[in-house]
Motif scaffolding. Structure first.
Motif, PDB file in Angstrom:
ATOM      1  N   ASP A  78       0.827  -1.139  -0.086  1.00 40.10           N
ATOM      2  CA  ASP A  78       0.050   0.005   0.027  1.00 40.10           C
ATOM      3  C   ASP A  78       0.938   1.342   0.027  1.00 40.10           C
ATOM      4  N   ILE A  79       2.195   1.177  -0.333  1.00 42.25           N
ATOM      5  CA  ILE A  79       2.791   2.378  -0.462  1.00 42.25           C
ATOM      6  C   ILE A  79       2.346   3.483  -1.347  1.00 42.25           C
ATOM      7  N   MET A  80       1.408   3.302  -2.355  1.00 38.01           N
ATOM      8  CA  MET A  80       0.960   4.364  -3.293  1.00 38.01           C
ATOM      9  C   MET A  80      -0.280   5.259  -2.180  1.00 38.01           C
ATOM     10  N   THR A  81      -0.565   4.456  -1.045  1.00 43.24           N
ATOM     11  CA  THR A  81      -1.376   5.252  -0.166  1.00 43.24           C
ATOM     12  C   THR A  81      -0.712   6.372   0.405  1.00 43.24           C
ATOM     13  N   PHE A  82       0.497   6.174   0.839  1.00 47.66           N
ATOM     14  CA  PHE A  82       1.297   6.912   1.452  1.00 47.66           C
ATOM     15  C   PHE A  82       1.623   8.138   0.530  1.00 47.66           C
ATOM     16  N   LEU A  83       2.092   7.761  -0.733  1.00 45.59           N
ATOM     17  CA  LEU A  83       2.535   8.750  -1.579  1.00 45.59           C
ATOM     18  C   LEU A  83       1.496   9.644  -1.985  1.00 45.59           C
ATOM     19  N   ARG A  84       0.255   9.130  -2.342  1.00 50.62           N
ATOM     20  CA  ARG A  84      -0.872  10.070  -2.432  1.00 50.62           C
ATOM     21  C   ARG A  84      -1.147  10.924  -1.478  1.00 50.62           C
ATOM     22  N   SER A  85      -0.940  10.517  -0.343  1.00 47.92           N
ATOM     23  CA  SER A  85      -1.253  11.313   1.103  1.00 47.92           C
ATOM     24  C   SER A  85      -0.017  12.460   0.728  1.00 47.92           C
ATOM     25  N   MET A  86       1.029  12.456   0.604  1.00 48.53           N
ATOM     26  CA  MET A  86       2.174  13.311   0.667  1.00 48.53           C
ATOM     27  C   MET A  86       1.725  14.361  -0.436  1.00 48.53           C
ATOM     28  N   ARG A 109       4.130  -1.793 -13.204  1.00 47.19           N
ATOM     29  CA  ARG A 109       3.004  -1.503 -12.397  1.00 47.19           C
ATOM     30  C   ARG A 109       2.651  -0.337 -11.765  1.00 47.19           C
ATOM     31  N   PHE A 110       3.696   0.441 -11.191  1.00 47.31           N
ATOM     32  CA  PHE A 110       3.340   1.691 -10.550  1.00 47.31           C
ATOM     33  C   PHE A 110       3.488   3.040 -11.521  1.00 47.31           C
ATOM     34  N   ALA A 111       4.207   3.052 -12.507  1.00 44.96           N
ATOM     35  CA  ALA A 111       4.569   4.442 -13.289  1.00 44.96           C
ATOM     36  C   ALA A 111       3.641   5.419 -13.284  1.00 44.96           C
ATOM     37  N   ASP A 112       2.287   4.819 -13.766  1.00 42.93           N
ATOM     38  CA  ASP A 112       1.302   5.813 -13.880  1.00 42.93           C
ATOM     39  C   ASP A 112       0.879   6.411 -12.475  1.00 42.93           C
ATOM     40  N   ASP A 113       0.540   5.504 -11.574  1.00 41.61           N
ATOM     41  CA  ASP A 113       0.411   5.939 -10.508  1.00 41.61           C
ATOM     42  C   ASP A 113       1.291   7.021  -9.471  1.00 41.61           C
ATOM     43  N   LEU A 114       2.742   6.422  -9.823  1.00 43.66           N
ATOM     44  CA  LEU A 114       3.552   7.475  -9.273  1.00 43.66           C
ATOM     45  C   LEU A 114       3.218   9.109  -9.826  1.00 43.66           C
ATOM     46  N   TYR A 115       3.074   8.932 -11.133  1.00 43.23           N
ATOM     47  CA  TYR A 115       3.015  10.399 -11.829  1.00 43.23           C
ATOM     48  C   TYR A 115       1.553  11.027 -11.300  1.00 43.23           C
ATOM     49  N   ALA A 116       0.629  10.169 -11.264  1.00 47.64           N
ATOM     50  CA  ALA A 116      -0.679  10.521 -10.639  1.00 47.64           C
ATOM     51  C   ALA A 116      -0.388  11.197  -9.202  1.00 47.64           C
ATOM     52  N   ALA A 117       0.546  10.670  -8.612  1.00 46.53           N
ATOM     53  CA  ALA A 117       0.675  11.324  -7.065  1.00 46.53           C
ATOM     54  C   ALA A 117       1.580  12.183  -6.890  1.00 46.53           C
ATOM     55  N   LYS A 148      11.593  -2.990 -18.981  1.00 47.30           N
ATOM     56  CA  LYS A 148      10.196  -2.647 -19.250  1.00 47.30           C
ATOM     57  C   LYS A 148       9.737  -1.673 -18.108  1.00 47.30           C
ATOM     58  N   GLY A 149      10.152  -1.637 -16.985  1.00 51.25           N
ATOM     59  CA  GLY A 149       9.813  -0.703 -15.997  1.00 51.25           C
ATOM     60  C   GLY A 149      10.109   0.568 -16.452  1.00 51.25           C
ATOM     61  N   ILE A 150      11.296   0.770 -16.821  1.00 50.91           N
ATOM     62  CA  ILE A 150      12.143   2.119 -17.205  1.00 50.91           C
ATOM     63  C   ILE A 150      11.088   2.495 -18.534  1.00 50.91           C
ATOM     64  N   ASP A 151      10.872   1.798 -19.632  1.00 53.50           N
ATOM     65  CA  ASP A 151      10.009   2.276 -20.635  1.00 53.50           C
ATOM     66  C   ASP A 151       8.602   2.658 -20.141  1.00 53.50           C
ATOM     67  N   ALA A 152       7.938   1.904 -19.128  1.00 57.06           N
ATOM     68  CA  ALA A 152       6.706   2.526 -18.520  1.00 57.06           C
ATOM     69  C   ALA A 152       6.937   3.922 -17.852  1.00 57.06           C
ATOM     70  N   ALA A 153       7.946   4.275 -17.204  1.00 60.23           N
ATOM     71  CA  ALA A 153       8.332   5.261 -16.614  1.00 60.23           C
ATOM     72  C   ALA A 153       8.413   6.592 -17.300  1.00 60.23           C
ATOM     73  N   LEU A 154       8.954   6.103 -18.591  1.00 64.77           N
ATOM     74  CA  LEU A 154       9.108   7.327 -19.556  1.00 64.77           C
ATOM     75  C   LEU A 154       7.676   7.740 -20.262  1.00 64.77           C
ATOM     76  N   ALA A 155       7.042   6.551 -20.451  1.00 66.36           N
ATOM     77  CA  ALA A 155       5.841   6.533 -21.178  1.00 66.36           C
ATOM     78  C   ALA A 155       4.867   7.297 -20.286  1.00 66.36           C
ATOM     79  N   ALA A 156       5.035   7.279 -18.683  1.00 68.91           N
ATOM     80  CA  ALA A 156       4.158   7.946 -17.902  1.00 68.91           C
ATOM     81  C   ALA A 156       4.424   9.429 -17.813  1.00 68.91           C
ATOM     82  N   GLY A 157       5.578   9.780 -18.344  1.00 66.65           N
ATOM     83  CA  GLY A 157       6.067  11.226 -18.189  1.00 66.65           C
ATOM     84  C   GLY A 157       6.961  11.513 -17.266  1.00 66.65           C
ATOM     85  N   LEU A 158       7.625  10.396 -16.563  1.00 67.55           N
ATOM     86  CA  LEU A 158       8.621  10.678 -15.269  1.00 67.55           C
ATOM     87  C   LEU A 158       9.958  11.007 -16.156  1.00 67.55           C
TER      88      LEU A 158
END
Length: 336
Positions: A78-86, A109-117, A148-158
């Motif tokens: 549930d780390i995204m719960t913390f990041l969204r709160s921050m 798995r998390f690139a889009d969620d990280l950007y949204a947070a 694959k994760g790095i590609d997802a991060a770049l695609a998410a705008g990170l």
């Protein structure tokens, strides 16, 4: 409550907090932890709610940059719960930057969620582009998963920065391959000298040590290096490669001590505050946090008392062919 900023004994304002949210990781990198790690009991870890309260208190005291580390932070449940709160601190302007250091294994798995947070920049640890060597240095990692994760991060705008630990006899022959791969993806690259931390089950730290002075000499054989005054709030010093236009960073705790401008402290997942990565001194903030659930006054006092003990610098030294200044805890415990 006092709202004066955090100033250490050497008149450095503390504006950068690195927070380890877990000591667990899905890799076992040879310079970071032993293959057979004993992890902390969960009751010793700060809960996500406690991490929120702790970080929010630091932000109230002037911290403007928050970097989330581990272990591998994205394996914390549930780390995204913390990041969204921050992200509320970003929205009101108190926090200028929320960033994450990761091994990349969970980014797909998390690139889009990280950007949204509100995360806009991430650091990915990557020491080799060779699949077999990657498996060897991480013990449990798989390179295609990270790519694959790095590609997802770049695609998410990170914005992605690669952190590469310079290891003699391991990735010396990939210096130009790594530089050119990063240039082709518009990814920043920072090299880091290996640090003497933790019992790694016989790993030879002196044998691993590749001075970044030597690395820079190699780099200058193929590229023109221009020194930059640019700083990101961390310890890296930067150059621009004129032929590619890319920025290369160097973190040199051993061949060049970077302590004079240190503006950061590190909070472990158990609530210990380390005022210096290269010293054993720490302060127990968990007790202050848990003893006073309805007020942050005691916690603020404990933080201020800890900052008053921040040393001028660390003592890492390989110059006499022994790992002087070595500290006993694993890098995964402190959070890099």
């Amino acid at each position: 409550m006092e709202t004066a900023p955090l100033i250490d004994p050497f008149q450095r304002a503390i504006s950068y907090l690195r927070v380890s949210v877990t000591d667990r990781c899905d890799f076992r990198c040879v310079y970071c932890m032993s293959e057979n790690m004993t992890f902390l009991p969960k009751k010793e870890l700060l809960s996500l709610e406690e991490l929120d309260r702790m970080c929010s208190t630091f932000i109230r005291l002037g911290v403007e940059k928050l970097r989330i580390t581990g272990g591998e932070p994205l394996v914390r449940r549930d780390i995204m719960t913390f990041l969204r709160s921050m992200s509320r601190h970003l929205e009101r302007g108190a926090l200028k930057e929320l960033t994450v250091s990761t091994n990349g294994s969970q980014l797909a798995r998390f690139a889009d969620d990280l950007y949204a947070a509100g995360v806009r920049r991430i650091n990915v640890s990557l020491d080799t582009l060779d699949e077999d060597k990657f498996a060897r240095v991480t013990r449990w990692g798989r390179l295609p998963q990270v790519m694959k994760g790095i590609d997802a991060a770049l695609a998410a705008g990170l914005r992605v920065k690669i952190n590469t630990v310079a290891l003699k006899g391991f990735n010396e022959d990939e210096l130009f391959t790594l530089v050119e791969w990063c240039a082709s993806r518009d990814i920043d690259l920072t090299f880091i000298e290996v640090m003497p931390m933790g019992d790694l089950g016989g790993e030879d730290r002196i044998g691993q040590y590749w001075s970044l002075k030597d690395l820079r000499v190699e780099l200058s054989k193929q590229f023109t290096l221009t020194e930059l005054s640019h700083r990101t709030g961390g310890p890296a010093r930067y150059v621009r490669l004129e032929e590619t236009g890319q920025q290369i960073g160097f973190i040199t705790p051993l061949s060049h001590n970077f302590c004079e401008s240190c503006n950061r402290v590190r909070l472990t997942c158990t609530g210990e505050l380390f005022m210096c990565l290269g010293q054993e001194d720490n302060a127990d903030l968990r007790t202050a946090l848990r003893a006073n659930p309805d007020s942050d006054a005691v916690l603020e006092d404990a933080i201020r008392a800890a900052i008053r003990l921040k040393p001028k610098g660390h003592d890492f030294d390989y110059s006499r062919q022994e790992a002087n200044g070595q500290v006993s805890r694993h890098m995964s415990h402190t959070g890099g």
